[in-house]
Design a protein around this motif. Structure first.
Motif, PDB file in Angstrom:
ATOM      1  N   LYS A 120     -12.925   8.853  10.130  1.00  0.00           N
ATOM      2  CA  LYS A 120     -13.347   9.891   9.275  1.00  0.00           C
ATOM      3  C   LYS A 120     -12.523  10.766   8.668  1.00  0.00           C
ATOM      4  O   LYS A 120     -12.820  11.363   7.422  1.00  0.00           O
ATOM      5  CB  LYS A 120     -14.348  10.623  10.156  1.00  0.00           C
ATOM      6  N   THR A 121     -11.498  11.000   9.163  1.00  0.00           N
ATOM      7  CA  THR A 121     -10.265  11.858   8.645  1.00  0.00           C
ATOM      8  C   THR A 121      -8.857  11.473   8.124  1.00  0.00           C
ATOM      9  O   THR A 121      -8.118  12.261   7.332  1.00  0.00           O
ATOM     10  CB  THR A 121      -9.984  13.083   9.909  1.00  0.00           C
ATOM     11  N   TYR A 122      -8.670  10.187   8.261  1.00  0.00           N
ATOM     12  CA  TYR A 122      -7.404   9.786   7.816  1.00  0.00           C
ATOM     13  C   TYR A 122      -7.560   9.117   6.468  1.00  0.00           C
ATOM     14  O   TYR A 122      -8.596   8.863   5.985  1.00  0.00           O
ATOM     15  CB  TYR A 122      -6.716   8.677   8.946  1.00  0.00           C
ATOM     16  N   THR A 123      -6.492   9.176   5.688  1.00  0.00           N
ATOM     17  CA  THR A 123      -6.249   8.389   4.326  1.00  0.00           C
ATOM     18  C   THR A 123      -6.395   6.846   4.422  1.00  0.00           C
ATOM     19  O   THR A 123      -5.432   6.176   5.180  1.00  0.00           O
ATOM     20  CB  THR A 123      -5.172   8.640   3.520  1.00  0.00           C
ATOM     21  N   LYS A 124      -7.312   6.079   4.214  1.00  0.00           N
ATOM     22  CA  LYS A 124      -7.374   4.790   4.350  1.00  0.00           C
ATOM     23  C   LYS A 124      -7.214   3.905   3.079  1.00  0.00           C
ATOM     24  O   LYS A 124      -7.345   4.146   2.029  1.00  0.00           O
ATOM     25  CB  LYS A 124      -9.093   4.230   4.531  1.00  0.00           C
ATOM     26  N   VAL A 125      -5.868   3.046   3.523  1.00  0.00           N
ATOM     27  CA  VAL A 125      -5.133   2.419   2.226  1.00  0.00           C
ATOM     28  C   VAL A 125      -5.257   1.066   2.243  1.00  0.00           C
ATOM     29  O   VAL A 125      -5.048   0.396   3.305  1.00  0.00           O
ATOM     30  CB  VAL A 125      -3.628   2.942   2.266  1.00  0.00           C
ATOM     31  N   LEU A 126      -5.252   0.370   0.996  1.00  0.00           N
ATOM     32  CA  LEU A 126      -5.560  -1.090   0.931  1.00  0.00           C
ATOM     33  C   LEU A 126      -4.631  -1.554  -0.299  1.00  0.00           C
ATOM     34  O   LEU A 126      -4.815  -1.028  -1.392  1.00  0.00           O
ATOM     35  CB  LEU A 126      -6.869  -1.459   0.769  1.00  0.00           C
ATOM     36  N   PHE A 127      -3.748  -2.538  -0.055  1.00  0.00           N
ATOM     37  CA  PHE A 127      -2.975  -3.250  -1.057  1.00  0.00           C
ATOM     38  C   PHE A 127      -3.469  -4.345  -1.526  1.00  0.00           C
ATOM     39  O   PHE A 127      -3.621  -5.206  -0.510  1.00  0.00           O
ATOM     40  CB  PHE A 127      -1.427  -3.132  -1.297  1.00  0.00           C
ATOM     41  N   LEU A 128      -3.346  -4.866  -2.811  1.00  0.00           N
ATOM     42  CA  LEU A 128      -4.017  -6.289  -3.172  1.00  0.00           C
ATOM     43  C   LEU A 128      -3.052  -7.118  -4.190  1.00  0.00           C
ATOM     44  O   LEU A 128      -2.052  -6.253  -4.505  1.00  0.00           O
ATOM     45  CB  LEU A 128      -5.213  -6.061  -3.920  1.00  0.00           C
ATOM     46  N   ARG A 129      -3.229  -8.203  -4.226  1.00  0.00           N
ATOM     47  CA  ARG A 129      -2.429  -8.957  -5.075  1.00  0.00           C
ATOM     48  C   ARG A 129      -3.245 -10.002  -5.765  1.00  0.00           C
ATOM     49  O   ARG A 129      -4.390 -10.465  -5.219  1.00  0.00           O
ATOM     50  CB  ARG A 129      -1.190  -9.806  -4.296  1.00  0.00           C
ATOM     51  N   GLU A 130      -2.818 -10.545  -6.894  1.00  0.00           N
ATOM     52  CA  GLU A 130      -3.668 -11.643  -7.680  1.00  0.00           C
ATOM     53  C   GLU A 130      -4.094 -12.701  -6.742  1.00  0.00           C
ATOM     54  O   GLU A 130      -3.147 -13.295  -6.009  1.00  0.00           O
ATOM     55  CB  GLU A 130      -2.981 -12.030  -8.917  1.00  0.00           C
TER      56      GLU A 130
END
Length: 408
Positions: A233-243
């Motif tokens: 609820k309170t943290y920054t949720k991060v996702l990195f993608l690639r082709e």
């Protein structure tokens, strides 16, 4: 007999009085109902505050020390990206590639507005300017939520389980949640997390085995239910993608073309046994020498001789973006500048930047789009199409173009 006018006047006067009394009673009743409704709405609001879609199915025993870690100073928050609304909680299992047909794709693409290619620089702006980064994030998040909404319309809300958060690493000091997608710079990303956590002074001093086998970083599923809910609820949720095709080729080269004491016997042996006729005893015994075509046959086989692996599992399955609703979506193609923008946004130390070194097979050329095309040239049209179908939701949700013109 003629009735006098005075009679009609008295009759109308009495009826008007009765009507006035009835209206007063009705007004009092409505006021009472309104007050009752206000009480009911207040109760609903209180109930909603107590309820949360992050509640997990299988509760763990509460850890009494879970909330005792040092409370950090509030970091600099990410900008509010304009035009981006959070999606409701939806079931990511409804958008697997096996359920996406050609007609589904045509319908979605026909009904969706065209999306700007996110890797193209607008005129007059430098690529790594804050304004440009905010614009890119706004577009990516909006597209992700639109695709999730289109492919999960009418789906009941789903409870988040520990499986959904098992790939997410936690950095409490800067309130960061990072979902690991292998072959998307995850080794260096975890080095950055270790520095943020105070486990090392610089990323360059952290060896590969320490990153992956040192167990220095906590996963989100290691916390109790209360800790998971609060962080989501309170943290920054991060996702990195690639082709997706490029990520797939990178995984194949790393695991099957280089010596590997795990992937050759565990995956190579059953793949060669199933898909290679007249295999040599050496190949059957060691699992070495798997070809890319054999690897794709294994990937597309609904009755695989050995299970799926995180290095080539679709990112949508690994990180459940429709369920967890990420705050930041980065891409491998512009990894360093986007990661550095993120670090500045969360209040990381000014001397910490995303590393660019390659510590596994450092002499091997990085997998590029050109190398990827050479590998896929070994497949026929049907195999390429089925592989594209396998990763279709990753292509669509994260705005990657079709890698070959003959794909539909």
């Amino acid at each position: 007999m003629r009735i006098p006018c005075s009679f009609w006047f008295l009759l109308l006067l009495g009826a008007g009085g009765l009507l006035l009394l009835h209206l007063q009673d009705l007004t009092e009743t409505l006021q009472q109902q309104t007050q009752g409704a206000k009480v009911t709405f207040s109760q609903v609001q209180a109930t909603r505050k107590e309820q949360c879609h992050y509640c997990l199915d299988n509760d763990r025993q509460s850890d009494p020390t879970e909330d005792n870690f040092p409370r950090p100073v509030q970091p600099v928050q990410l900008p509010v990206f304009p035009g981006v609304q959070r999606s409701s909680v939806i079931n990511p299992r409804d958008i697997t590639a096996s359920h996406v047909t050609k007609s589904h794709r045509k319908l979605l693409l026909k009904s969706s507005p065209p999306v700007q290619q996110l890797n193209a620089d607008p005129p007059g702006q430098i690529r790594d300017s804050p304004e440009r980064m905010i614009q890119v994030q706004s577009s990516r998040l909006r597209l992700m939520r639109e695709v999730c909404a289109k492919y999960t319309s009418g789906t009941a809300k789903q409870t988040i389980t520990r499986t959904h958060v098992s790939r997410i690493y936690v950095e409490d000091k800067h309130k960061l949640l990072y979902c690991e997608v292998p072959k998307v710079g995850c080794s260096n990303s975890k080095r950055v997390l270790m520095v943020l956590q105070g486990l090392a002074s610089s990323t360059g001093e952290i060896q590969h085995d320490e990153v992956h086998y040192g167990n220095h970083l906590k996963r989100l599923d290691s916390f109790d239910q209360k800790g998971i809910i609060r962080r989501l609820k309170t943290y920054t949720k991060v996702l990195f993608l690639r082709e997706p095709f490029e990520r797939l080729v990178s995984a194949f080269r790393d695991k099957f073309e280089s010596p590997n004491s795990y992937y050759h016997p565990v995956f190579g042996k059953p793949i060669i046994s199933r898909y290679r006729s007249n295999a040599t005893q050496y190949a059957l015994r060691t699992g070495a020498g798997v070809t890319f075509k054999e690897f794709i046959q294994y990937l597309l086989d609904v009755h695989r001789p050995v299970g799926m692996d995180i290095h080539w599992e679709p990112a949508g399955h690994l990180c459940s973006p429709c369920l967890l609703d990420y705050d930041f979506i980065g891409k491998f193609e512009t990894l360093e500048e986007e990661a550095n923008f993120l670090l500045r946004s969360i209040g990381a130390p000014s001397n910490l930047t995303f590393p660019s070194f390659k510590d596994r097979n450092p002499n091997a050329e990085r997998t590029s789009s050109e190398i990827t095309r050479r590998y896929f040239a070994q497949l026929n049209v049907t195999e390429r199409q089925r592989t594209y179908d396998f990763y279709y939701m990753d292509y669509l949700m994260f705005n990657y173009s079709k890698p070959f013109k003959d794909l539909y």
